[in-house]
Each structure stands twice: as structure tokens, then as C-alpha cells.
Scaffold this active site. Structure first.
Site: not given
Length: 140
Positions: A64, A90, A107, A109
Site C-alpha cells: 500500500e 501471499h 491503469h 485514469g
């Protein structure tokens, strides 16, 4: 083709980690290319789960961190990105050493971005594969 809309360096990126979970887990940004970002994280007591293995949650933090930071470098100053969804598979366990995560866009966008993240060990064996979806928010 370079995808970044902000002028950044590894030194600047690493300075943003001060007093955060990123600093606590000793995540270090190590490579910035025209379309990818990589960081390392130690596998030690601070990233272990009770059985002495790399905690899946620590892998997700690395994923993240990479996806979110990369997404925010792909928007102008009039926008910012926040996470909508993250998943992680995992694949292999690790007890010690160093892992490296690398992210690249699937992507980019106007309203969403999708980033792929792969985490490997020192021998380039895949430990975790992850995908994060980011919402692009526009400042008012």
C-alpha cells in the site's frame, strides 16, 4: 515514457517517511524509474508474526505504501489519491533478510488508478503479489 507529474527523488521520497509507519518498519525507497517505484523492508522482529515469519500485514503495508505514493506522484497539485481497495496473495514465507517491493501502473485514469505490486526476496522469488485501486480526488 515518464508517468510522474511531480519532480521527485529517492531522497525526497524517503524524507516523507519521518514519524510514520513507513519509518517504523524501516521501509526505504530504493529505485525510481520512468514508470515504477521500488522499496525495501527488512524481515525481522518488527515485521514478524508470532511464528517468526514475515507478517502478511507487513507485506500489505509495503504494497500500500508503494501503490499510494506512486499514485500520488501521477496527479497534479490539484488532486490527490486515496486507497479504495487492496488485495494480496501471499505466495511464499520468509523468516529473515530483506524483501523488495516494486509497483507499476495497470491503469491511470481521471477518477481511479490501479497499481500492481510484487514483493520478492533477495533471490527474486515471489513472496507476495498485490493490487491496489486508488480513488483520484480533486481539490476544491
Amino acid at each position: 515514457m515518464m508517468i510522474w507529474k511531480k519532480d521527485v527523488s529517492l531522497e525526497l521520497l524517503n524524507s516523507t517517511s519521518k514519524n510514520t509507519l513507513v519509518e517504523h518498519l524501516n521501509i526505504q525507497y530504493v529505485e525510481l524509474t520512468d514508470n515504477s517505484l521500488s522499496a525495501t523492508m527488512p524481515v525481522s522482529s518488527i515485521t514478524h508474526q508470532p511464528m517468526g515469519l514475515l507478517h502478511g500485514g507487513a507485506s500489505v503495508v509495503l504494497a500500500e505504501t508503494l501503490g499510494s505514493l506512486a499514485a500520488n506522484m501521477c496527479v497534479g497539485d490539484d488532486a490527490y489519491c486515496v486507497g479504495l481497495d487492496i488485495n494480496a496473495n501471499h505466495i511464499k514465507a520468509k523468516r529473515n533478510g530483506l524483501v523488495t517491493g516494486k509497483t507499476w501502473p495497470i491503469h491511470i485514469g481521471v477518477s481511479t488508478q490501479v497499481w500492481q505490486i510484487e514483493i520478492v526476496d533477495e533471490e527474486q522469488r515471489l513472496l507476495c503479489t498485490s493490487r491496489i485501486t486508488m480513488a483520484v480526488k480533486h481539490r476544491k
